[in-house]
Scaffold this motif. Structure first.
Motif, PDB file in Angstrom:
ATOM      1  N   ALA A   8       0.848  -1.191   0.000  1.00 55.28           N
ATOM      2  CA  ALA A   8       0.000   0.000   0.000  1.00 55.28           C
ATOM      3  C   ALA A   8       0.883   1.241   0.000  1.00 55.28           C
ATOM      4  N   VAL A   9       0.237   2.398  -0.101  1.00 59.53           N
ATOM      5  CA  VAL A   9       1.003   3.650  -0.199  1.00 59.53           C
ATOM      6  C   VAL A   9       1.651   4.028   1.135  1.00 59.53           C
ATOM      7  N   ASN A  10       1.094   3.568   2.246  1.00 61.75           N
ATOM      8  CA  ASN A  10       1.713   3.826   3.552  1.00 61.75           C
ATOM      9  C   ASN A  10       1.368   2.682   4.499  1.00 61.75           C
ATOM     10  N   SER A  11       2.006   2.704   5.667  1.00 61.16           N
ATOM     11  CA  SER A  11       1.847   1.596   6.614  1.00 61.16           C
ATOM     12  C   SER A  11       0.423   1.505   7.145  1.00 61.16           C
ATOM     13  N   ARG A  12      -0.241   2.643   7.299  1.00 62.56           N
ATOM     14  CA  ARG A  12      -1.603   2.608   7.825  1.00 62.56           C
ATOM     15  C   ARG A  12      -2.541   1.881   6.873  1.00 62.56           C
ATOM     16  N   GLU A  13      -2.443   2.204   5.573  1.00 61.89           N
ATOM     17  CA  GLU A  13      -3.299   1.546   4.597  1.00 61.89           C
ATOM     18  C   GLU A  13      -2.970   0.058   4.477  1.00 61.89           C
ATOM     19  N   ALA A  14      -1.661  -0.250   4.548  1.00 60.76           N
ATOM     20  CA  ALA A  14      -1.265  -1.658   4.477  1.00 60.76           C
ATOM     21  C   ALA A  14      -1.813  -2.440   5.663  1.00 60.76           C
ATOM     22  N   LEU A  15      -1.776  -1.805   6.840  1.00 56.64           N
ATOM     23  CA  LEU A  15      -2.290  -2.471   8.047  1.00 56.64           C
ATOM     24  C   LEU A  15      -3.792  -2.682   7.951  1.00 56.64           C
ATOM     25  N   LYS A  16      -4.510  -1.721   7.358  1.00 57.34           N
ATOM     26  CA  LYS A  16      -5.942  -1.896   7.158  1.00 57.34           C
ATOM     27  C   LYS A  16      -6.222  -3.092   6.247  1.00 57.34           C
ATOM     28  N   MET A  17      -5.410  -3.236   5.189  1.00 60.34           N
ATOM     29  CA  MET A  17      -5.594  -4.358   4.272  1.00 60.34           C
ATOM     30  C   MET A  17      -5.377  -5.686   4.992  1.00 60.34           C
ATOM     31  N   VAL A  18      -4.342  -5.727   5.848  1.00 62.79           N
ATOM     32  CA  VAL A  18      -4.047  -6.949   6.612  1.00 62.79           C
ATOM     33  C   VAL A  18      -5.237  -7.325   7.484  1.00 62.79           C
ATOM     34  N   ARG A  19      -5.784  -6.352   8.198  1.00 62.22           N
ATOM     35  CA  ARG A  19      -6.876  -6.646   9.114  1.00 62.22           C
ATOM     36  C   ARG A  19      -8.159  -7.004   8.380  1.00 62.22           C
ATOM     37  N   MET A  20      -8.365  -6.390   7.216  1.00 57.93           N
ATOM     38  CA  MET A  20      -9.554  -6.726   6.440  1.00 57.93           C
ATOM     39  C   MET A  20      -9.488  -8.137   5.882  1.00 57.93           C
ATOM     40  N   GLU A  21      -8.287  -8.558   5.471  1.00 60.68           N
ATOM     41  CA  GLU A  21      -8.131  -9.872   4.852  1.00 60.68           C
ATOM     42  C   GLU A  21      -7.926 -10.989   5.868  1.00 60.68           C
ATOM     43  N   LEU A  22      -7.141 -10.724   6.912  1.00 60.75           N
ATOM     44  CA  LEU A  22      -6.744 -11.788   7.836  1.00 60.75           C
ATOM     45  C   LEU A  22      -7.355 -11.655   9.222  1.00 60.75           C
ATOM     46  N   GLY A  23      -8.018 -10.516   9.496  1.00 56.29           N
ATOM     47  CA  GLY A  23      -8.660 -10.352  10.798  1.00 56.29           C
ATOM     48  C   GLY A  23      -7.777  -9.630  11.797  1.00 56.29           C
ATOM     49  N   GLU A  24      -8.369  -9.326  12.976  1.00 56.13           N
ATOM     50  CA  GLU A  24      -7.677  -8.563  14.007  1.00 56.13           C
ATOM     51  C   GLU A  24      -6.512  -9.322  14.641  1.00 56.13           C
ATOM     52  N   ASP A  25      -6.533 -10.675  14.570  1.00 53.19           N
ATOM     53  CA  ASP A  25      -5.478 -11.466  15.204  1.00 53.19           C
ATOM     54  C   ASP A  25      -4.347 -11.807  14.235  1.00 53.19           C
ATOM     55  N   ALA A  26      -4.272 -11.071  13.115  1.00 52.05           N
ATOM     56  CA  ALA A  26      -3.219 -11.335  12.138  1.00 52.05           C
ATOM     57  C   ALA A  26      -1.840 -11.098  12.748  1.00 52.05           C
ATOM     58  N   VAL A  27      -0.859 -11.884  12.283  1.00 52.52           N
ATOM     59  CA  VAL A  27       0.515 -11.794  12.766  1.00 52.52           C
ATOM     60  C   VAL A  27       1.369 -11.117  11.693  1.00 52.52           C
ATOM     61  N   ILE A  28       2.025 -10.012  12.057  1.00 55.80           N
ATOM     62  CA  ILE A  28       2.906  -9.297  11.132  1.00 55.80           C
ATOM     63  C   ILE A  28       4.275  -9.969  11.162  1.00 55.80           C
ATOM     64  N   LEU A  29       4.734 -10.463  10.028  1.00 59.10           N
ATOM     65  CA  LEU A  29       6.030 -11.138   9.952  1.00 59.10           C
ATOM     66  C   LEU A  29       7.148 -10.191   9.532  1.00 59.10           C
ATOM     67  N   SER A  30       6.868  -9.256   8.636  1.00 57.81           N
ATOM     68  CA  SER A  30       7.889  -8.300   8.216  1.00 57.81           C
ATOM     69  C   SER A  30       7.226  -7.107   7.559  1.00 57.81           C
ATOM     70  N   ASN A  31       7.956  -6.004   7.522  1.00 56.05           N
ATOM     71  CA  ASN A  31       7.514  -4.852   6.754  1.00 56.05           C
ATOM     72  C   ASN A  31       8.739  -4.130   6.207  1.00 56.05           C
ATOM     73  N   ARG A  32       8.597  -3.515   5.055  1.00 48.88           N
ATOM     74  CA  ARG A  32       9.727  -2.819   4.449  1.00 48.88           C
ATOM     75  C   ARG A  32       9.204  -1.848   3.403  1.00 48.88           C
ATOM     76  N   LYS A  33      10.071  -0.899   3.048  1.00 50.49           N
ATOM     77  CA  LYS A  33       9.768   0.057   2.003  1.00 50.49           C
ATOM     78  C   LYS A  33      10.082  -0.572   0.649  1.00 50.49           C
ATOM     79  N   VAL A  34       9.152  -0.447  -0.290  1.00 47.42           N
ATOM     80  CA  VAL A  34       9.346  -0.920  -1.660  1.00 47.42           C
ATOM     81  C   VAL A  34       9.053   0.268  -2.570  1.00 47.42           C
ATOM     82  N   GLY A  35      10.107   0.965  -2.949  1.00 44.85           N
ATOM     83  CA  GLY A  35       9.913   2.185  -3.728  1.00 44.85           C
ATOM     84  C   GLY A  35       9.222   3.230  -2.873  1.00 44.85           C
ATOM     85  N   ASN A  36       8.080   3.731  -3.344  1.00 50.87           N
ATOM     86  CA  ASN A  36       7.302   4.702  -2.573  1.00 50.87           C
ATOM     87  C   ASN A  36       6.205   4.042  -1.750  1.00 50.87           C
TER      88      ASN A  36
END
Length: 422
Positions: A8-36
């Protein structure tokens, strides 16, 4: 494991996508910048729980090549689990294993270590993501972020600051915040004033909050308005050395009778003889909010039909004031009086507690003089002083670069959940 990638364009939007797809108990394994953009790798909570159920396969014990199996209970159970029948060598009849209570599988030490590392990593990643989200907020909405930091620096809680600023319109400023606070803080109306209404009131609170002095200040106001013969003072403080004598001195100055009581029956008897008084004020023993005597004190006043005013020390920390209100609050508490405002550097904390607990402010006390240092509540003045910046910087003030990390650790997740729900 079925890990998934979200961009996603920022971490907040990416986190929303995670919770929408995997639920509130989703486990974050990694995060990183990919371009913008921001890339998050996550998996569902159900996938994580499968790790604890994994057990290495074991051969059926007791079976060796060329030898009949040793028919132990373990062998019989293992055979039954595989769907095999075991026959007795002599009778050729099937041997039925004894059923035992099923015990939940316990993860192996290696699995427990993996689980612990994953949970630690999850906590670290979520905190990092929350920190990034607050950094994004500072860049996207600097006015809101600046106001929140200012509110926290002057003593308001992150919870209340976040709740108020979520409703903030785009063109709002600090004046808007002060008006919203003034609208929500409850102040006693003229017809609710204890001196005007009269009755019997006990001033309660922890030791050192200023109960005796505030009792004398209220009595002085009533004497000026209704005369000394319409006012009476009672003390229940038989523990503190000189407590009765101090109130007697005030009573002598004001020309008001002072009575001492020991228990509920003594209080009822004394009050029955003071029914003709317009106002009866009871000075109480200072008791720490976690002392078991707080409950006994409340029971005594409830039994005698006495209403209570809770005194709040404006110099106390927010968590302490919260604890005081929780322990002292009850149906008999009609309001509060913040004290020691002259000693408090900031007033945000006590105003925050009054607002969140929906207490009614009757007066404010700001010194030892009787009766000069008891004032009617002026919210405009209190809020102006609450937001007044101190002349010299304090080491307790949060700086701009420290704000994201602070908010990530204190309540960033609830805000993200609220935004996701919206």
């Amino acid at each position: 494991m079925n890990a998934r990638k979200f961009i996603a364009v920022n971490s907040r939007e990416a986190l929303k996508m995670v919770r929408m797809e995997l639920g509130e108990d989703a486990v974050i394994l990694s995060n990183r910048k990919v371009g913008n953009n921001v890339e998050i790798v996550a998996m569902g909570g159900a996938e994580l729980s499968k790790l604890s159920e994994m057990r290495p396969s074991e051969p059926i014990s007791g079976i060796e090549k060329g030898k009949p199996p040793v028919l132990t209970q373990q062998v019989l159970n293992q055979a039954a689990a595989l769907g095999a029948k075991v026959l007795d060598a002599n009778t050729k009849r099937e041997i039925t294993p004894v059923k035992k209570e099923v015990v939940a599988a316990v993860p192996l030490p290696e699995q427990a270590g993996i689980m612990s590392e994953i949970k630690t990593m999850q906590s670290m990643m979520q905190e990092q993501l929350a920190c990034m989200a607050w950094s994004d907020m500072q860049h996207r909405d600097p006015k809101r972020s600046s106001l929140m930091r200012e509110m926290i620096n002057v003593g308001f809680s992150p919870a209340l600051s976040r709740q108020l600023l979520e409703k903030m319109p785009a063109d709002a400023d600090k004046v808007w915040v002060q008006k919203l606070l003034a609208h929500n803080i409850r102040v006693a109306k003229p017809n609710e004033d204890v001196v005007t209404r009269g009755g019997v009131y006990a001033l309660v609170g922890p030791t050192g909050v200023g109960k005796t002095t505030t009792t004398a200040k209220l009595a002085a106001r009533a004497v000026v308005r209704y005369g000394a013969d319409k006012v009476a003072l009672i003390t229940t403080d038989s523990y503190r050395i000189g407590a009765h004598e101090q109130l007697k001195i005030y009573g002598k100055i004001l020309g008001v009778a002072v009575h001492a009581v020991r228990d509920t029956e003594d209080l009822k008897l004394t009050l029955s003889g003071l029914k003709h008084k317009h106002l009866v004020l009871i000075d109480t023993m200072g008791v720490g909010q976690r002392d078991s005597r707080v409950a006994g004190q409340a029971e005594m006043f409830n039994a005698a039909g006495v209403q209570r005013l809770l005194l709040l020390n404006a110099t106390s920390a927010g968590s302490t004031l919260d604890d005081v209100v929780r322990m002292y609050h009850g149906s008999g508490v009609v309001g509060c009086i913040p004290t020691k405002l002259d000693e408090a550097v900031t007033l945000g904390t006590v105003l925050d507690v009054v607002l969140r607990h929906k207490l009614v402010m009757h007066y404010i006390a700001s010194g030892q003089r009787v009766p000069e240092d008891l004032h009617e509540v002026n919210l405009d003045y209190l809020l102006h002083r609450a937001f007044k910046v101190t002349a010299s910087p304090t080491p307790f003030a949060m700086q701009e670069l420290e704000f994201p990390a602070f908010m990530a650790g204190l309540g960033a997740a609830p805000m993200m959940r609220a935004e996701h729900a919206a």
